[in-house]
Design a protein around this motif. Structure first.
Motif, mmCIF file in Angstrom:
data_model
loop_
_atom_site.group_PDB
_atom_site.id
_atom_site.type_symbol
_atom_site.label_atom_id
_atom_site.label_comp_id
_atom_site.label_asym_id
_atom_site.label_seq_id
_atom_site.Cartn_x
_atom_site.Cartn_y
_atom_site.Cartn_z
ATOM 1 N N VAL A 52 -17.960 32.037 -72.280
ATOM 2 C CA VAL A 52 -19.077 31.144 -72.548
ATOM 3 C C VAL A 52 -18.493 29.744 -72.737
ATOM 4 O O VAL A 52 -17.804 29.471 -73.714
ATOM 5 C CB VAL A 52 -19.889 31.583 -73.786
ATOM 6 C CG1 VAL A 52 -21.077 30.646 -73.999
ATOM 7 C CG2 VAL A 52 -20.363 33.022 -73.633
ATOM 8 N N ASP A 53 -18.749 28.887 -71.751
ATOM 9 C CA ASP A 53 -18.267 27.510 -71.759
ATOM 10 C C ASP A 53 -19.291 26.663 -72.510
ATOM 11 O O ASP A 53 -20.402 26.449 -72.037
ATOM 12 C CB ASP A 53 -18.103 27.034 -70.312
ATOM 13 C CG ASP A 53 -17.596 25.607 -70.220
ATOM 14 O OD1 ASP A 53 -17.335 24.978 -71.268
ATOM 15 O OD2 ASP A 53 -17.474 25.114 -69.083
ATOM 16 N N LEU A 54 -18.906 26.194 -73.683
ATOM 17 C CA LEU A 54 -19.837 25.489 -74.572
ATOM 18 C C LEU A 54 -19.712 23.966 -74.509
ATOM 19 O O LEU A 54 -20.223 23.260 -75.380
ATOM 20 C CB LEU A 54 -19.626 25.972 -76.014
ATOM 21 C CG LEU A 54 -19.924 27.461 -76.229
ATOM 22 C CD1 LEU A 54 -19.395 27.916 -77.580
ATOM 23 C CD2 LEU A 54 -21.406 27.720 -76.107
ATOM 24 N N GLU A 55 -19.077 23.459 -73.466
ATOM 25 C CA GLU A 55 -18.859 22.019 -73.359
ATOM 26 C C GLU A 55 -20.162 21.224 -73.358
ATOM 27 O O GLU A 55 -20.219 20.106 -73.879
ATOM 28 C CB GLU A 55 -18.072 21.689 -72.089
ATOM 29 C CG GLU A 55 -17.809 20.204 -71.943
ATOM 30 C CD GLU A 55 -17.096 19.836 -70.667
ATOM 31 O OE1 GLU A 55 -16.237 18.956 -70.747
ATOM 32 O OE2 GLU A 55 -17.394 20.418 -69.609
ATOM 33 N N GLU A 56 -21.225 21.773 -72.794
ATOM 34 C CA GLU A 56 -22.491 21.050 -72.716
ATOM 35 C C GLU A 56 -23.550 21.611 -73.671
ATOM 36 O O GLU A 56 -24.736 21.320 -73.520
ATOM 37 C CB GLU A 56 -22.997 21.062 -71.277
ATOM 38 C CG GLU A 56 -22.072 20.293 -70.344
ATOM 39 C CD GLU A 56 -22.597 20.214 -68.938
ATOM 40 O OE1 GLU A 56 -23.785 19.855 -68.766
ATOM 41 O OE2 GLU A 56 -21.832 20.520 -68.011
ATOM 42 N N THR A 57 -23.118 22.414 -74.643
ATOM 43 C CA THR A 57 -24.030 22.916 -75.666
ATOM 44 C C THR A 57 -24.012 21.903 -76.801
ATOM 45 O O THR A 57 -23.026 21.774 -77.516
ATOM 46 C CB THR A 57 -23.606 24.312 -76.158
ATOM 47 O OG1 THR A 57 -23.539 25.189 -75.041
ATOM 48 C CG2 THR A 57 -24.578 24.852 -77.185
ATOM 49 N N THR A 58 -25.102 21.167 -76.942
ATOM 50 C CA THR A 58 -25.134 20.051 -77.885
ATOM 51 C C THR A 58 -25.456 20.467 -79.315
ATOM 52 O O THR A 58 -25.159 19.729 -80.250
ATOM 53 C CB THR A 58 -26.167 18.999 -77.432
ATOM 54 O OG1 THR A 58 -27.455 19.632 -77.323
ATOM 55 C CG2 THR A 58 -25.773 18.394 -76.099
ATOM 56 N N PHE A 59 -26.058 21.644 -79.480
ATOM 57 C CA PHE A 59 -26.451 22.085 -80.812
ATOM 58 C C PHE A 59 -26.507 23.606 -80.827
ATOM 59 O O PHE A 59 -26.959 24.223 -79.866
ATOM 60 C CB PHE A 59 -27.834 21.526 -81.181
ATOM 61 C CG PHE A 59 -28.289 21.883 -82.561
ATOM 62 C CD1 PHE A 59 -27.860 21.159 -83.656
ATOM 63 C CD2 PHE A 59 -29.147 22.958 -82.766
ATOM 64 C CE1 PHE A 59 -28.290 21.490 -84.942
ATOM 65 C CE2 PHE A 59 -29.568 23.301 -84.041
ATOM 66 C CZ PHE A 59 -29.141 22.566 -85.131
ATOM 67 N N LEU A 60 -26.034 24.193 -81.908
ATOM 68 C CA LEU A 60 -26.052 25.645 -82.081
ATOM 69 C C LEU A 60 -26.549 25.936 -83.485
ATOM 70 O O LEU A 60 -26.007 25.403 -84.454
ATOM 71 C CB LEU A 60 -24.634 26.198 -81.893
ATOM 72 C CG LEU A 60 -24.439 27.703 -82.067
ATOM 73 C CD1 LEU A 60 -24.938 28.435 -80.828
ATOM 74 C CD2 LEU A 60 -22.960 28.024 -82.299
ATOM 75 N N ASP A 61 -27.595 26.767 -83.603
ATOM 76 C CA ASP A 61 -28.049 27.172 -84.931
ATOM 77 C C ASP A 61 -27.666 28.633 -85.161
ATOM 78 O O ASP A 61 -26.970 29.239 -84.348
ATOM 79 C CB ASP A 61 -29.543 26.910 -85.131
ATOM 80 C CG ASP A 61 -30.460 27.817 -84.319
ATOM 81 O OD1 ASP A 61 -29.963 28.737 -83.614
ATOM 82 O OD2 ASP A 61 -31.683 27.614 -84.392
ATOM 83 N N SER A 62 -28.134 29.192 -86.261
ATOM 84 C CA SER A 62 -27.749 30.568 -86.605
ATOM 85 C C SER A 62 -28.252 31.571 -85.566
ATOM 86 O O SER A 62 -27.585 32.578 -85.306
ATOM 87 C CB SER A 62 -28.257 30.941 -87.999
ATOM 88 O OG SER A 62 -29.672 30.844 -88.054
ATOM 89 N N SER A 63 -29.379 31.302 -84.959
ATOM 90 C CA SER A 63 -29.885 32.211 -83.923
ATOM 91 C C SER A 63 -29.015 32.158 -82.674
ATOM 92 O O SER A 63 -28.745 33.182 -82.050
ATOM 93 C CB SER A 63 -31.328 31.865 -83.554
ATOM 94 O OG SER A 63 -32.171 32.064 -84.652
ATOM 95 N N GLY A 64 -28.582 30.967 -82.305
ATOM 96 C CA GLY A 64 -27.669 30.831 -81.172
ATOM 97 C C GLY A 64 -26.344 31.515 -81.449
ATOM 98 O O GLY A 64 -25.792 32.202 -80.583
ATOM 99 N N LEU A 65 -25.849 31.356 -82.669
ATOM 100 C CA LEU A 65 -24.614 32.033 -83.059
ATOM 101 C C LEU A 65 -24.816 33.545 -83.028
ATOM 102 O O LEU A 65 -23.958 34.290 -82.552
ATOM 103 C CB LEU A 65 -24.187 31.573 -84.459
ATOM 104 C CG LEU A 65 -22.895 32.173 -84.999
ATOM 105 C CD1 LEU A 65 -21.721 31.883 -84.086
ATOM 106 C CD2 LEU A 65 -22.632 31.646 -86.406
#
Length: 118
Positions: A52-65
């Motif tokens: 999972v390449d997260l370079e363009e993931t600007t925000f992660l919350d607990s649900s995303g985690l």
């Protein structure tokens, strides 16, 4: 490409069981089910090694985690693995604050993450 409310998930099949997922945008409660569904479909197809390449993931919350952890469980249950690469600062902060960085240690490049799956 799969699109949710705040995120797009690009899927790149590398070969064999390896796939690179690239979530772009915000990975939140509204989009986490989409990531879980993409991972479940890939695992069902025998694609059990995911980067999972997260370079363009600007925000992660607990649900995303939670979706990332669910993906990790799903791939490992199927005999594969999931690893992450290039997290943004905010994503890295979430991983660190929740101590999930121990479970999902990030790699500096997609190539490094890919090598970790070998």
């Amino acid at each position: 490409m799969v699109e949710g409310a705040d995120v797009e998930i690009a899927v790149q099949r590398i070969g064999g069981p390896v796939v690179v997922l690239r979530p772009r945008g915000r990975l939140t409660a509204g989009d986490a089910p989409e990531l879980r569904a993409v991972v479940a479909d890939l695992v069902e197809q025998g694609r059990t090694k995911l980067v999972v390449d997260l370079e363009e993931t600007t925000f992660l919350d607990s649900s995303g985690l939670g979706a990332l952890i669910a993906g990790l469980r799903a791939t490992r249950t199927a005999g594969g693995d999931l690893t992450i690469a290039r997290p943004t600062g905010q994503v890295l902060d979430v991983l660190t604050l929740t101590t999930m960085i121990r479970v999902l240690p990030p790699h500096e490049t997609v190539a490094d993450a890919f090598a970790a799956l070998a």
